[in-house]
Design a protein around this motif. Structure first.
Motif, PDB file in Angstrom:
ATOM      1  N   GLU A  20      37.199  43.890  34.811  1.00  0.00           N
ATOM      2  CA  GLU A  20      36.329  44.587  33.891  1.00  0.00           C
ATOM      3  C   GLU A  20      36.661  46.065  33.946  1.00  0.00           C
ATOM      4  O   GLU A  20      37.076  46.575  34.977  1.00  0.00           O
ATOM      5  N   HIS A  21      36.453  46.764  32.844  1.00  0.00           N
ATOM      6  CA  HIS A  21      36.724  48.193  32.786  1.00  0.00           C
ATOM      7  C   HIS A  21      35.851  48.896  33.814  1.00  0.00           C
ATOM      8  O   HIS A  21      34.670  48.638  33.905  1.00  0.00           O
ATOM      9  N   GLY A  22      36.436  49.770  34.616  1.00  0.00           N
ATOM     10  CA  GLY A  22      35.678  50.518  35.607  1.00  0.00           C
ATOM     11  C   GLY A  22      35.607  49.830  36.955  1.00  0.00           C
ATOM     12  O   GLY A  22      34.985  50.332  37.865  1.00  0.00           O
ATOM     13  N   SER A  23      36.202  48.671  37.079  1.00  0.00           N
ATOM     14  CA  SER A  23      36.216  47.961  38.343  1.00  0.00           C
ATOM     15  C   SER A  23      37.054  48.735  39.354  1.00  0.00           C
ATOM     16  O   SER A  23      38.165  49.144  39.063  1.00  0.00           O
ATOM     17  N   ALA A  24      36.507  48.954  40.546  1.00  0.00           N
ATOM     18  CA  ALA A  24      37.210  49.737  41.560  1.00  0.00           C
ATOM     19  C   ALA A  24      37.955  48.795  42.505  1.00  0.00           C
ATOM     20  O   ALA A  24      37.341  48.081  43.280  1.00  0.00           O
ATOM     21  N   ARG A  25      39.269  48.785  42.391  1.00  0.00           N
ATOM     22  CA  ARG A  25      40.105  48.006  43.300  1.00  0.00           C
ATOM     23  C   ARG A  25      41.196  48.919  43.807  1.00  0.00           C
ATOM     24  O   ARG A  25      41.627  49.840  43.128  1.00  0.00           O
ATOM     25  N   SER A  26      41.661  48.629  45.011  1.00  0.00           N
ATOM     26  CA  SER A  26      42.690  49.473  45.606  1.00  0.00           C
ATOM     27  C   SER A  26      44.044  49.211  44.953  1.00  0.00           C
ATOM     28  O   SER A  26      44.294  48.139  44.385  1.00  0.00           O
ATOM     29  N   ALA A  27      44.909  50.212  45.067  1.00  0.00           N
ATOM     30  CA  ALA A  27      46.269  50.070  44.548  1.00  0.00           C
ATOM     31  C   ALA A  27      46.965  48.903  45.239  1.00  0.00           C
ATOM     32  O   ALA A  27      47.719  48.164  44.604  1.00  0.00           O
ATOM     33  N   GLU A  28      46.689  48.717  46.516  1.00  0.00           N
ATOM     34  CA  GLU A  28      47.318  47.613  47.261  1.00  0.00           C
ATOM     35  C   GLU A  28      46.882  46.256  46.713  1.00  0.00           C
ATOM     36  O   GLU A  28      47.701  45.354  46.548  1.00  0.00           O
ATOM     37  N   GLU A  29      45.597  46.117  46.429  1.00  0.00           N
ATOM     38  CA  GLU A  29      45.083  44.856  45.886  1.00  0.00           C
ATOM     39  C   GLU A  29      45.677  44.582  44.503  1.00  0.00           C
ATOM     40  O   GLU A  29      46.097  43.461  44.201  1.00  0.00           O
ATOM     41  N   LEU A  30      45.724  45.602  43.682  1.00  0.00           N
ATOM     42  CA  LEU A  30      46.296  45.449  42.348  1.00  0.00           C
ATOM     43  C   LEU A  30      47.783  45.115  42.420  1.00  0.00           C
ATOM     44  O   LEU A  30      48.273  44.263  41.673  1.00  0.00           O
ATOM     45  N   ASN A  31      48.493  45.772  43.324  1.00  0.00           N
ATOM     46  CA  ASN A  31      49.918  45.489  43.506  1.00  0.00           C
ATOM     47  C   ASN A  31      50.126  44.029  43.906  1.00  0.00           C
ATOM     48  O   ASN A  31      51.030  43.359  43.404  1.00  0.00           O
ATOM     49  N   GLU A  32      49.275  43.525  44.782  1.00  0.00           N
ATOM     50  CA  GLU A  32      49.371  42.124  45.198  1.00  0.00           C
ATOM     51  C   GLU A  32      49.135  41.180  44.022  1.00  0.00           C
ATOM     52  O   GLU A  32      49.817  40.166  43.874  1.00  0.00           O
ATOM     53  N   GLN A  33      48.186  41.528  43.158  1.00  0.00           N
ATOM     54  CA  GLN A  33      47.927  40.693  41.983  1.00  0.00           C
ATOM     55  C   GLN A  33      49.104  40.721  41.016  1.00  0.00           C
ATOM     56  O   GLN A  33      49.440  39.696  40.419  1.00  0.00           O
ATOM     57  N   ILE A  34      49.730  41.880  40.869  1.00  0.00           N
ATOM     58  CA  ILE A  34      50.920  41.989  40.012  1.00  0.00           C
ATOM     59  C   ILE A  34      52.036  41.124  40.572  1.00  0.00           C
ATOM     60  O   ILE A  34      52.684  40.367  39.838  1.00  0.00           O
ATOM     61  N   ARG A  35      52.257  41.211  41.868  1.00  0.00           N
ATOM     62  CA  ARG A  35      53.303  40.402  42.500  1.00  0.00           C
ATOM     63  C   ARG A  35      53.029  38.912  42.335  1.00  0.00           C
ATOM     64  O   ARG A  35      53.931  38.131  42.023  1.00  0.00           O
ATOM     65  N   ALA A  36      51.773  38.501  42.539  1.00  0.00           N
ATOM     66  CA  ALA A  36      51.407  37.088  42.412  1.00  0.00           C
ATOM     67  C   ALA A  36      51.634  36.597  40.983  1.00  0.00           C
ATOM     68  O   ALA A  36      52.121  35.478  40.776  1.00  0.00           O
ATOM     69  N   LEU A  37      51.302  37.422  40.009  1.00  0.00           N
ATOM     70  CA  LEU A  37      51.515  37.051  38.607  1.00  0.00           C
ATOM     71  C   LEU A  37      53.007  36.838  38.337  1.00  0.00           C
ATOM     72  O   LEU A  37      53.394  35.874  37.685  1.00  0.00           O
ATOM     73  N   MET A  38      53.839  37.730  38.859  1.00  0.00           N
ATOM     74  CA  MET A  38      55.277  37.605  38.644  1.00  0.00           C
ATOM     75  C   MET A  38      55.840  36.364  39.347  1.00  0.00           C
ATOM     76  O   MET A  38      56.689  35.671  38.787  1.00  0.00           O
ATOM     77  N   VAL A  39      55.341  36.066  40.541  1.00  0.00           N
ATOM     78  CA  VAL A  39      55.813  34.880  41.262  1.00  0.00           C
ATOM     79  C   VAL A  39      55.393  33.614  40.520  1.00  0.00           C
ATOM     80  O   VAL A  39      56.209  32.708  40.320  1.00  0.00           O
ATOM     81  N   CYS A  40      54.126  33.559  40.100  1.00  0.00           N
ATOM     82  CA  CYS A  40      53.620  32.376  39.388  1.00  0.00           C
ATOM     83  C   CYS A  40      54.388  32.122  38.094  1.00  0.00           C
ATOM     84  O   CYS A  40      54.600  30.985  37.721  1.00  0.00           O
ATOM     85  N   SER A  41      54.774  33.199  37.428  1.00  0.00           N
ATOM     86  CA  SER A  41      55.440  33.052  36.134  1.00  0.00           C
ATOM     87  C   SER A  41      56.942  32.865  36.272  1.00  0.00           C
ATOM     88  O   SER A  41      57.628  32.629  35.280  1.00  0.00           O
ATOM     89  N   GLY A  42      57.451  33.012  37.476  1.00  0.00           N
ATOM     90  CA  GLY A  42      58.888  32.919  37.669  1.00  0.00           C
ATOM     91  C   GLY A  42      59.619  34.097  37.047  1.00  0.00           C
ATOM     92  O   GLY A  42      60.810  34.023  36.758  1.00  0.00           O
TER      93      GLY A  42
END
Length: 58
Positions: free
Chosen positions: A6-28
């Motif tokens: 959601e807009h304004g959600s406070a998450r750390s750069a590390e957490e977001l980076n992990e989600q980006i990596r997971a998305l790339m792994v899942c999608s191949g």
């Protein structure tokens, strides 16, 4: 697929980076249109978190 934050959600750069990596792994490394939109949201949130961390340190 990870939920889009959601807009304004406070998450750390590390957490977001992990989600980006997971998305790339899942999608191949080949993102669908929906995954691409999610990736763009995550990268924008990651960049904002990084900028916020730099301002706090300075």
């Amino acid at each position: 697929m990870a939920p889009i934050p959601e807009h304004g959600s406070a998450r750390s750069a590390e957490e977001l980076n992990e989600q980006i990596r997971a998305l790339m792994v899942c999608s191949g490394g080949r993102l669908s249109a929906e995954q691409r939109r999610e990736y763009e949201v995550l990268v924008a949130a990651w960049a904002a978190a990084v900028r916020g961390g730099i301002v706090k340190v300075a």
